[in-house]
Design a protein around this motif. Structure first.
Motif, PDB file in Angstrom:
ATOM      1  N   ASN A   1       0.848  -1.209   0.000  1.00 20.42           N
ATOM      2  CA  ASN A   1       0.000   0.000   0.000  1.00 20.42           C
ATOM      3  C   ASN A   1       0.877   1.250   0.000  1.00 20.42           C
ATOM      4  O   ASN A   1       0.722   2.149   0.825  1.00 20.42           O
ATOM      5  CB  ASN A   1      -0.916   0.041   1.232  1.00 20.42           C
ATOM      6  CG  ASN A   1      -1.735  -1.208   1.450  1.00 20.42           C
ATOM      7  OD1 ASN A   1      -1.552  -1.911   2.444  1.00 20.42           O
ATOM      8  ND2 ASN A   1      -2.644  -1.497   0.550  1.00 20.42           N
TER       9      ASN A   1
ATOM     10  N   THR B   1      -0.577  -3.824  -3.434  1.00 21.77           N
ATOM     11  CA  THR B   1      -1.607  -2.991  -2.820  1.00 21.77           C
ATOM     12  C   THR B   1      -2.910  -3.778  -2.792  1.00 21.77           C
ATOM     13  O   THR B   1      -3.035  -4.834  -3.419  1.00 21.77           O
ATOM     14  CB  THR B   1      -1.773  -1.657  -3.574  1.00 21.77           C
ATOM     15  OG1 THR B   1      -2.516  -0.751  -2.753  1.00 21.77           O
ATOM     16  CG2 THR B   1      -2.488  -1.829  -4.907  1.00 21.77           C
TER      17      THR B   1
ATOM     18  N   GLU C   1      -6.839  -4.782  -3.334  1.00 23.41           N
ATOM     19  CA  GLU C   1      -7.869  -4.690  -4.363  1.00 23.41           C
ATOM     20  C   GLU C   1      -8.814  -3.523  -4.092  1.00 23.41           C
ATOM     21  O   GLU C   1      -9.278  -2.850  -5.019  1.00 23.41           O
ATOM     22  CB  GLU C   1      -8.656  -6.005  -4.390  1.00 23.41           C
ATOM     23  CG  GLU C   1      -9.850  -6.023  -5.333  1.00 23.41           C
ATOM     24  CD  GLU C   1     -10.691  -7.280  -5.179  1.00 23.41           C
ATOM     25  OE1 GLU C   1     -11.611  -7.471  -6.002  1.00 23.41           O
ATOM     26  OE2 GLU C   1     -10.441  -8.062  -4.228  1.00 23.41           O
TER      27      GLU C   1
ATOM     28  N   PRO D   1      -4.715  -0.237  -7.309  1.00 25.45           N
ATOM     29  CA  PRO D   1      -3.790  -0.920  -8.229  1.00 25.45           C
ATOM     30  C   PRO D   1      -3.651  -0.233  -9.579  1.00 25.45           C
ATOM     31  O   PRO D   1      -2.543  -0.114 -10.112  1.00 25.45           O
ATOM     32  CB  PRO D   1      -4.412  -2.317  -8.378  1.00 25.45           C
ATOM     33  CG  PRO D   1      -5.258  -2.503  -7.168  1.00 25.45           C
ATOM     34  CD  PRO D   1      -5.755  -1.143  -6.788  1.00 25.45           C
ATOM     35  N   GLN D   2      -4.766   0.226 -10.157  1.00 20.48           N
ATOM     36  CA  GLN D   2      -4.709   0.811 -11.480  1.00 20.48           C
ATOM     37  C   GLN D   2      -3.925   2.113 -11.513  1.00 20.48           C
ATOM     38  O   GLN D   2      -3.330   2.468 -12.545  1.00 20.48           O
ATOM     39  CB  GLN D   2      -6.117   1.026 -12.040  1.00 20.48           C
ATOM     40  CG  GLN D   2      -6.985   2.029 -11.279  1.00 20.48           C
ATOM     41  CD  GLN D   2      -7.752   1.408 -10.133  1.00 20.48           C
ATOM     42  OE1 GLN D   2      -7.401   0.326  -9.657  1.00 20.48           O
ATOM     43  NE2 GLN D   2      -8.815   2.081  -9.696  1.00 20.48           N
TER      44      GLN D   2
ATOM     45  N   ARG E   1       0.096   0.905 -10.873  1.00 18.89           N
ATOM     46  CA  ARG E   1       0.761   0.011 -11.819  1.00 18.89           C
ATOM     47  C   ARG E   1       1.677   0.716 -12.829  1.00 18.89           C
ATOM     48  O   ARG E   1       2.830   0.289 -13.009  1.00 18.89           O
ATOM     49  CB  ARG E   1      -0.293  -0.837 -12.538  1.00 18.89           C
ATOM     50  CG  ARG E   1       0.282  -1.927 -13.428  1.00 18.89           C
ATOM     51  CD  ARG E   1      -0.790  -2.891 -13.892  1.00 18.89           C
ATOM     52  NE  ARG E   1      -1.296  -3.685 -12.773  1.00 18.89           N
ATOM     53  CZ  ARG E   1      -2.533  -3.607 -12.311  1.00 18.89           C
ATOM     54  NH1 ARG E   1      -3.405  -2.772 -12.847  1.00 18.89           N
ATOM     55  NH2 ARG E   1      -2.911  -4.360 -11.293  1.00 18.89           N
TER      56      ARG E   1
ATOM     57  N   HIS F   1       1.383  -6.548  -7.350  1.00 17.48           N
ATOM     58  CA  HIS F   1       0.571  -7.631  -6.800  1.00 17.48           C
ATOM     59  C   HIS F   1      -0.697  -7.029  -6.205  1.00 17.48           C
ATOM     60  O   HIS F   1      -0.625  -6.120  -5.371  1.00 17.48           O
ATOM     61  CB  HIS F   1       1.327  -8.385  -5.709  1.00 17.48           C
ATOM     62  CG  HIS F   1       2.517  -9.146  -6.191  1.00 17.48           C
ATOM     63  ND1 HIS F   1       2.500 -10.498  -6.401  1.00 17.48           N
ATOM     64  CD2 HIS F   1       3.759  -8.719  -6.524  1.00 17.48           C
ATOM     65  CE1 HIS F   1       3.692 -10.898  -6.829  1.00 17.48           C
ATOM     66  NE2 HIS F   1       4.472  -9.837  -6.910  1.00 17.48           N
ATOM     67  N   THR F   2      -1.830  -7.529  -6.626  1.00 13.97           N
ATOM     68  CA  THR F   2      -3.102  -7.071  -6.070  1.00 13.97           C
ATOM     69  C   THR F   2      -3.559  -8.065  -5.015  1.00 13.97           C
ATOM     70  O   THR F   2      -3.754  -9.247  -5.307  1.00 13.97           O
ATOM     71  CB  THR F   2      -4.169  -6.939  -7.166  1.00 13.97           C
ATOM     72  OG1 THR F   2      -3.724  -5.984  -8.133  1.00 13.97           O
ATOM     73  CG2 THR F   2      -5.492  -6.461  -6.576  1.00 13.97           C
TER      74      THR F   2
END
Length: 300
Positions: free
Chosen positions: A159, A243, A245, A252-253, A256, A268-269
């Motif tokens: 995170n 981070t 979901e 995440p988006q 990334r 990694h989600t």
């Protein structure tokens, strides 16, 4: 890394406000069933108290930096998940509620550089061998702001602050404002429900901790993202970035593209996890640090 002039201020509303915070931390540690020790180290930000647990197993020790408003005493589930595989060292970050100095860097834009220098001072005192450096939220930003060296065998960012700007929605600003003005248990739980995944119900010890923090401390602000060149320095070190979901601060988006371009890694989600992965998914965090044999999970 260029060091910036040090200007600090205390985090407690009144001098006596440190007493219930420190007492709560000590009580939690004294009632923890796992053998452990506390040690103090001198740094430019004042005394830093470090929790150690576990024994040497042939694997590198883990140095775990908790996020804002958290510390060793609030991260025991993750320490417990790691201690069978590693010796674990958890500094209470100065300027955050805990057992270390209350001195917080005063200049907002210098927050992470000053903390990076603090970590550069601390790591050689903690351990004489390479470590796995794990940072959560603010702790991840501090790790990235420190100087890459052969003292760090692997960097794990959970995170993470520092890579991207943490999202501050109107809802979050409102919840934090209400929490700071009148830190009832209900308002603390509302804030935690925003930070955590929808499935996760915060336990009363965490809710009461957040109420205590707002009642006695000046909570810090999310740090600025670090310059690209500062993050990119770590591209030569094995790095893991993860981070939740449901992380609304570091989704995440959003994370990334910069993780790929600056660190050369995917993200990694963590499924069904929000922003407080150390509390929501300690086993998943431990798996990122030391993957089980023949069970290497792909980044999503």
């Amino acid at each position: 890394m260029k060091h910036v002039p040090l200007a600090t201020h205390g985090i407690y509303h009144e001098t006596g406000d440190s007493v219930p915070v420190r007492r709560t931390c000590r009580d939690r540690l004294e009632h923890w069933h796992v053998p452990h020790a506390l040690e103090r180290f001198d740094t430019s930000l004042g005394v830093t108290t470090v929790l150690s647990a576990g024994t040497s197993t042939g694997r590198p020790p883990v140095v775990l930096l908790p996020g804002a408003d958290l510390n060793a005493a609030t991260s025991l589930a993750t320490v417990g998940a790691l201690r069978g595989q590693h010796r674990v060292l958890v500094p209470d970050i100065p300027g955050e509620p805990g057992l270390s100095s209350s001195r917080r860097p005063h200049r907002y834009r210098h927050l992470l550089p000053v903390y990076g220098h603090w970590l550069d001072e601390l790591l050689p005192q903690l351990c004489g061998e390479p470590v796995i450096l794990v940072g959560h939220s603010l702790g991840a930003g501090i790790a990235l702001a420190s100087t890459p060296s052969d003292r760090v065998a692997k960097l794990v960012l959970i995170n993470p602050a520092g890579i991207v700007t943490m999202r501050r929605t109107r809802e979050l600003i409102w919840l934090r404002t209400q929490w700071r003005i009148n830190p009832t248990l209900e308002r603390s739980e509302q804030l935690l429900s925003y930070l955590m995944s929808p499935r996760f119900i915060p336990d009363m010890s965490l809710v009461s901790w957040y109420s205590m923090v707002a009642d006695h401390c000046f909570p810090g602000r999310p740090p600025h993202r670090l310059p690209a060149r500062t993050v990119h320095r770590w591209s030569g070190t094995p790095v893991v970035v993860a981070t939740g979901e449901h992380d609304r601060l570091v989704p995440p988006q959003a994370l990334r593209p910069r993780a790929r371009s600056l660190l050369g890694v995917d993200v990694h989600t963590l499924p069904r996890v929000g922003h407080l992965a150390l509390r929501e998914a300690p086993a998943a965090v431990a798996e990122l640090i030391t993957p089980a044999p023949n069970n290497q999970k792909e980044a999503v």
